[in-house]
Write a protein that holds these residues in place. Structure first.
Motif, PDB file in Angstrom:
ATOM      1  N   PRO A 567       0.799  -1.237   0.000  1.00 47.05           N
ATOM      2  CA  PRO A 567       0.000   0.000   0.000  1.00 47.05           C
ATOM      3  C   PRO A 567       0.826   1.279   0.000  1.00 47.05           C
ATOM      4  O   PRO A 567       0.503   2.232  -0.721  1.00 47.05           O
ATOM      5  CB  PRO A 567      -0.827  -0.132   1.282  1.00 47.05           C
ATOM      6  N   ASP A 568       1.921   1.337   0.792  1.00 44.15           N
ATOM      7  CA  ASP A 568       2.724   2.561   0.828  1.00 44.15           C
ATOM      8  C   ASP A 568       3.495   2.763  -0.480  1.00 44.15           C
ATOM      9  O   ASP A 568       3.768   3.894  -0.888  1.00 44.15           O
ATOM     10  CB  ASP A 568       3.695   2.541   2.017  1.00 44.15           C
ATOM     11  N   GLU A 569       3.805   1.651  -1.171  1.00 45.53           N
ATOM     12  CA  GLU A 569       4.486   1.766  -2.465  1.00 45.53           C
ATOM     13  C   GLU A 569       3.527   2.273  -3.541  1.00 45.53           C
ATOM     14  O   GLU A 569       3.936   2.996  -4.454  1.00 45.53           O
ATOM     15  CB  GLU A 569       5.072   0.404  -2.862  1.00 45.53           C
ATOM     16  N   LYS A 570       2.247   1.910  -3.421  1.00 47.16           N
ATOM     17  CA  LYS A 570       1.238   2.461  -4.338  1.00 47.16           C
ATOM     18  C   LYS A 570       1.151   3.980  -4.178  1.00 47.16           C
ATOM     19  O   LYS A 570       1.060   4.725  -5.154  1.00 47.16           O
ATOM     20  CB  LYS A 570      -0.133   1.834  -4.066  1.00 47.16           C
ATOM     21  N   VAL A 571       1.176   4.422  -2.923  1.00 47.31           N
ATOM     22  CA  VAL A 571       1.105   5.861  -2.638  1.00 47.31           C
ATOM     23  C   VAL A 571       2.302   6.582  -3.250  1.00 47.31           C
ATOM     24  O   VAL A 571       2.160   7.644  -3.869  1.00 47.31           O
ATOM     25  CB  VAL A 571       1.036   6.114  -1.114  1.00 47.31           C
ATOM     26  N   ARG A 572       3.494   6.000  -3.094  1.00 45.37           N
ATOM     27  CA  ARG A 572       4.704   6.618  -3.670  1.00 45.37           C
ATOM     28  C   ARG A 572       4.596   6.710  -5.189  1.00 45.37           C
ATOM     29  O   ARG A 572       4.998   7.708  -5.791  1.00 45.37           O
ATOM     30  CB  ARG A 572       5.952   5.824  -3.273  1.00 45.37           C
ATOM     31  N   LYS A 573       4.048   5.662  -5.800  1.00 44.58           N
ATOM     32  CA  LYS A 573       3.911   5.656  -7.261  1.00 44.58           C
ATOM     33  C   LYS A 573       2.932   6.727  -7.709  1.00 44.58           C
ATOM     34  O   LYS A 573       3.163   7.423  -8.709  1.00 44.58           O
ATOM     35  CB  LYS A 573       3.434   4.272  -7.728  1.00 44.58           C
ATOM     36  N   ILE A 574       1.826   6.874  -6.968  1.00 45.27           N
ATOM     37  CA  ILE A 574       0.843   7.914  -7.296  1.00 45.27           C
ATOM     38  C   ILE A 574       1.483   9.301  -7.190  1.00 45.27           C
ATOM     39  O   ILE A 574       1.264  10.176  -8.039  1.00 45.27           O
ATOM     40  CB  ILE A 574      -0.398   7.819  -6.376  1.00 45.27           C
ATOM     41  N   LYS A 575       2.294   9.504  -6.148  1.00 41.93           N
ATOM     42  CA  LYS A 575       2.984  10.797  -5.993  1.00 41.93           C
ATOM     43  C   LYS A 575       3.887  11.085  -7.178  1.00 41.93           C
ATOM     44  O   LYS A 575       3.955  12.215  -7.673  1.00 41.93           O
ATOM     45  CB  LYS A 575       3.798  10.802  -4.694  1.00 41.93           C
ATOM     46  N   GLU A 576       4.596  10.067  -7.655  1.00 38.18           N
ATOM     47  CA  GLU A 576       5.461  10.230  -8.836  1.00 38.18           C
ATOM     48  C   GLU A 576       4.640  10.627 -10.059  1.00 38.18           C
ATOM     49  O   GLU A 576       5.019  11.519 -10.821  1.00 38.18           O
ATOM     50  CB  GLU A 576       6.196   8.922  -9.135  1.00 38.18           C
ATOM     51  N   LEU A 577       3.494   9.964 -10.240  1.00 37.92           N
ATOM     52  CA  LEU A 577       2.655  10.237 -11.409  1.00 37.92           C
ATOM     53  C   LEU A 577       2.067  11.642 -11.364  1.00 37.92           C
ATOM     54  O   LEU A 577       1.982  12.327 -12.391  1.00 37.92           O
ATOM     55  CB  LEU A 577       1.527   9.200 -11.491  1.00 37.92           C
ATOM     56  N   THR A 578       1.661  12.096 -10.166  1.00 40.08           N
ATOM     57  CA  THR A 578       1.041  13.428 -10.056  1.00 40.08           C
ATOM     58  C   THR A 578       2.034  14.558 -10.309  1.00 40.08           C
ATOM     59  O   THR A 578       1.630  15.684 -10.596  1.00 40.08           O
ATOM     60  CB  THR A 578       0.396  13.628  -8.667  1.00 40.08           C
ATOM     61  N   GLU A 579       3.325  14.254 -10.203  1.00 39.32           N
ATOM     62  CA  GLU A 579       4.344  15.282 -10.463  1.00 39.32           C
ATOM     63  C   GLU A 579       4.448  15.622 -11.943  1.00 39.32           C
ATOM     64  O   GLU A 579       4.895  16.705 -12.306  1.00 39.32           O
ATOM     65  CB  GLU A 579       5.711  14.819  -9.943  1.00 39.32           C
ATOM     66  N   THR A 580       4.043  14.692 -12.801  1.00 31.91           N
ATOM     67  CA  THR A 580       4.203  14.907 -14.251  1.00 31.91           C
ATOM     68  C   THR A 580       2.884  15.108 -14.988  1.00 31.91           C
ATOM     69  O   THR A 580       2.871  15.658 -16.086  1.00 31.91           O
ATOM     70  CB  THR A 580       4.952  13.718 -14.884  1.00 31.91           C
ATOM     71  N   SER A 581       1.763  14.660 -14.405  1.00 36.63           N
ATOM     72  CA  SER A 581       0.470  14.846 -15.070  1.00 36.63           C
ATOM     73  C   SER A 581      -0.657  14.765 -14.058  1.00 36.63           C
ATOM     74  O   SER A 581      -0.485  14.244 -12.954  1.00 36.63           O
ATOM     75  CB  SER A 581       0.263  13.779 -16.164  1.00 36.63           C
ATOM     76  N   MET A 582      -1.818  15.288 -14.446  1.00 38.80           N
ATOM     77  CA  MET A 582      -3.007  15.197 -13.599  1.00 38.80           C
ATOM     78  C   MET A 582      -3.439  13.740 -13.546  1.00 38.80           C
ATOM     79  O   MET A 582      -3.748  13.137 -14.578  1.00 38.80           O
ATOM     80  CB  MET A 582      -4.123  16.079 -14.158  1.00 38.80           C
ATOM     81  N   THR A 583      -3.462  13.166 -12.338  1.00 39.88           N
ATOM     82  CA  THR A 583      -3.638  11.719 -12.188  1.00 39.88           C
ATOM     83  C   THR A 583      -4.853  11.369 -11.340  1.00 39.88           C
ATOM     84  O   THR A 583      -5.072  11.947 -10.280  1.00 39.88           O
ATOM     85  CB  THR A 583      -2.375  11.092 -11.543  1.00 39.88           C
ATOM     86  N   ALA A 584      -5.619  10.399 -11.826  1.00 44.37           N
ATOM     87  CA  ALA A 584      -6.731   9.829 -11.045  1.00 44.37           C
ATOM     88  C   ALA A 584      -6.360   8.417 -10.627  1.00 44.37           C
ATOM     89  O   ALA A 584      -5.640   7.719 -11.336  1.00 44.37           O
ATOM     90  CB  ALA A 584      -8.001   9.799 -11.888  1.00 44.37           C
TER      91      ALA A 584
END
Length: 703
Positions: A567-584
């Motif tokens: 679960p915490d690795e999913k959160v880190r991945k989402i943070k990475e994605l939101t840095e480059t594009s609008m992410t859902a």
């Protein structure tokens, strides 16, 4: 906080100014006027008469409880004049046309009197409020129009002054009509809530309000009636229309033991339902409450427009003064001509069309999605959804059904299915349920094995017909020397990402099950439609192993996937994605709560479960993803329309202002530019509510 409905609230800018004035009252800091839904929320200890005085200055009144029933479904916001506004405008127009036709036949004083009468009928409320505002140095649209009217009449422009008053009244009426249309569309949606229930108490039936229902009560629901609250069927069988909750048009078959939603409709037969939740805690009540709240959350665009309007109106007044005095002072131009031009600039400066460019579109978008069973918790989330470029999906329960499913079987012995079914018959383990379901397709009657025992790390053992059998993973075959063919089959099943379940006796392998989490049937088409709607990246985040993740990602056409994530690795991945594009992030609302909260937009699915409703920014009330592309398409359309509205509102005003340079701006052109902007902004925004026949099919893009 106490909530009141308002009558006559038809001007977004006026609503903002009234709210600011109420907030200055003792205890009024937390007061809110909800323009989109036509409501006022004030603290309990605020003095209500003071609030009513502030509202009355703008022709707005609080609807008392006893009047609410009369107002239900009635069009009550028809501009600043209330219900008789159409009559007043019609009478004023008749007088104006009469004065035009009789100018050559009546004395000047008589014609002027008719013009004044027409102006008073259509513009007296604006004039009174404008004069009050002028003495308080409060500069809003009423102030601007009052100054323009007084100025026009002072220089003898009777005809144009009257036309300005009539057109302004018409503009106000149309503005209120547009917002009320959006409000009534939302009100229609909210009317799905049942009002009463038939309570079965000691063999007697009595009608009670749904607020009186308690957990454990038994209610009777006849054909065509609404189920009063969430519960479980204890008697009867029927099909139930759940469209109020899920947006699904097809009825769902229900029988004893099945859960039902409050607000859904019993199609046939008679049901007895045991209430599981008090109405205020039911899925429907939560949805309706959130939908109402969602109308009032301000988007970044709306907040910017409101800030802009605060400075825009004073700036227009300054420009008007400059237009009046600069040409005569510096260039010797005619004072009367440029005074007239300055008055026209004042009218052009009305900010109503600009402020109206967003709220009608937002309310329409939220309503349209709610009709489809898509709960958007606020305007800001609607706006963000329309900007999404990347969507990250959880796998289990989201892209897949979350239920193990036998996808591949390899049979080596004739008794393979009988033995597997006998061993797993009484087990509730998800893999056992999948095995029994598959066995039932091949065996008419499943026998029962004896002496079933769990072997840690392997599976289970059992006895049938004085013989031992084993069922489990590859380790359960450790007592055997496997033929090459069996080894190859096991390797292939594992390579394809299947979970292996083997069945063997003391001497040989009887067969193999290849089990996987079944991919949702709509998943492949879903990804294609998302890409058509402008989503550039579709990514899967899963805690499952690499091969299983690869199998699902390849099958449905995802752009990328990441397996073995905690679960915490999913959160880190989402943070990475939101840095480059609008992410859902799309998940089931339970296991994925941290990732949903981290994403720009958290989207939960799960047929209205409490956790889904509470966790995410957007909830898909169906148990599938089919309507996600539609939600994104509606949101993109809302964003596009808001931009068009802003450009239209500002462009028409800019064109009108540029006409002052050659001295061509007239009062009627000024009011028509503002009126044109308001009408166009309103009509364009309301097109969001229109649902074409082909769009009613699930998943059809509405771009």
């Amino acid at each position: 906080m106490t909530e009141y409905r308002l009558k006559g609230l038809s001007c977004a800018n006026c609503a903002r100014e009234m709210e600011e004035e109420i907030q200055k009252l003792p205890h009024g800091k937390e007061a809110k006027i909800y323009y989109n839904s036509g409501k006022l929320s004030i603290p309990e200890d605020i003095h209500l008469p003071n609030v009513e005085k502030i509202l009355a200055k703008d022709g707005v009144a609080i609807i008392k409880e006893q009047d609410s029933s009369n107002e239900e479904g009635h069009h009550h916001a028809e501009g600043h004049g209330g219900p008789n506004w159409k009559v007043l405008l019609s009478l004023s127009t008749i007088l104006f046309v009469s004065a035009l036709l009789l100018e050559d036949y009546l004395p000047v004083a008589a014609v002027v009197s008719i013009y004044v009468a027409a102006t008073v009928i259509s513009g007296y409320q604006t004039f009174i409020k404008g004069m009050k505002n002028l003495f308080r140095f409060k500069f809003n649209i009423d102030t601007l129009m009052t100054v323009a009217l007084v100025g026009a009449f002072s220089i003898g422009e009777w005809r144009e002054g009257t036309l300005v008053a009539i057109l302004f009244g018409l503009n106000e009426y149309l503005e209120g009509l547009g917002m009320e249309k959006a409000r009534r569309s939302m009100a229609t949606l909210l009317q799905v809530a049942p009002k009463e229930a038939v309570l079965v108490d000691g063999g007697h039936e009595k009608v009670v309000p749904i607020s009186a229902l308690k957990v454990g009560d038994i209610v009777l629901v006849k054909a065509g009636e609404k189920i009063p609250s969430d519960g479980k069927i204890i008697e009867g069988k029927s099909s139930v229309n759940e469209s109020a909750i899920t947006g699904e048009s097809m009825p769902a078959d229900k029988q004893i033991g099945d859960d039902v939603f409050g607000g859904s409709i019993n199609n046939e037969g008679v049901l007895k339902v045991e209430i599981a939740k008090a109405y205020e805690d039911s899925s429907l009540a939560k949805i309706l409450h959130l939908v109402e709240e969602a109308q009032e959350t301000k988007t970044p665009t709306e907040l910017f427009i409101n800030r802009f309007a605060k400075y825009y109106t004073p700036a227009i007044m300054l420009i008007s003064v400059f237009v009046m005095i600069i040409p005569p002072l510096l260039f010797g131009s005619d004072w009367g001509t440029w005074f007239y031009q300055g008055l026209a600039v004042l009218i052009v400066g009305c900010p109503c069309a600009l402020i109206l460019s967003s709220p009608i579109a937002i309310v329409s978008g939220i309503t349209r999605n709610a009709r489809n069973g898509i709960l958007v918790k606020g305007g800001i989330h609607l706006e963000q959804l329309g900007k999404i470029e990347t969507i990250a999906f959880d796998k289990t329960g989201t892209l897949t059904k979350g239920e193990p499913h036998v996808e591949k079987t390899i049979v080596y012995a004739a008794n393979f299915y009988q033995i597997a079914g006998a061993i797993e018959k009484n087990s509730s383990h998800p893999l056992a349920v999948a095995v029994v379901k598959e066995v039932s397709k091949h065996v008419r009657q499943i026998e029962e094995a004896a002496d079933v025992q769990t072997i840690v790390g392997q599976g289970v053992s059992a006895r049938m017909n004085e013989k031992s059998y084993f069922l489990g993973n590859e380790n359960s075959l450790s007592h055997l020397s496997l033929p090459n063919k069996v080894k190859e089959d096991i390797a292939q099943l594992k390579e394809k990402g299947y979970t292996l379940v083997a069945v063997a006796d003391e001497d040989k392998v009887l067969g193999l099950f290849g089990i996987s989490d079944q991919i949702r049937p709509e998943a492949h088409q879903l990804i294609k439609r998302l890409q058509e709607n402008g989503v550039k990246q579709t990514i899967m985040l899963t805690g499952d192993h690499q091969k299983s993740a690869e199998k699902v990602a390849t099958a449905i056409g995802l752009t990328d996937y990441y397996a073995g994530l905690l679960p915490d690795e999913k959160v880190r991945k989402i943070k990475e994605l939101t840095e480059t594009s609008m992410t859902a992030m799309v998940g089931d609302g339970i296991n994925d709560a941290p990732a949903l909260a981290t994403a720009d937009v958290g989207i939960a699915m799960g047929k209205g479960t409490d956790s889904a409703i509470e966790t995410a920014d957007i909830v898909l009330m169906q148990d599938h993803l089919g309507k996600l592309p539609s939600a994104i398409a509606i949101s993109r359309r809302v964003n596009r329309i808001i931009k068009i509205n802003i450009i239209l509102a500002l462009s028409l005003k800019l064109i009108a202002l540029l006409l002052t340079i050659p001295g061509l701006l007239t009062l009627w052109i000024a009011i028509l530019s503002d009126m044109g902007a308001t009408v166009m902004v309103t009509l364009i925004s309301l097109t969001i509510l229109i649902e074409k026949k082909q769009e009613k099919a699930e998943g059809v893009s509405i771009n």
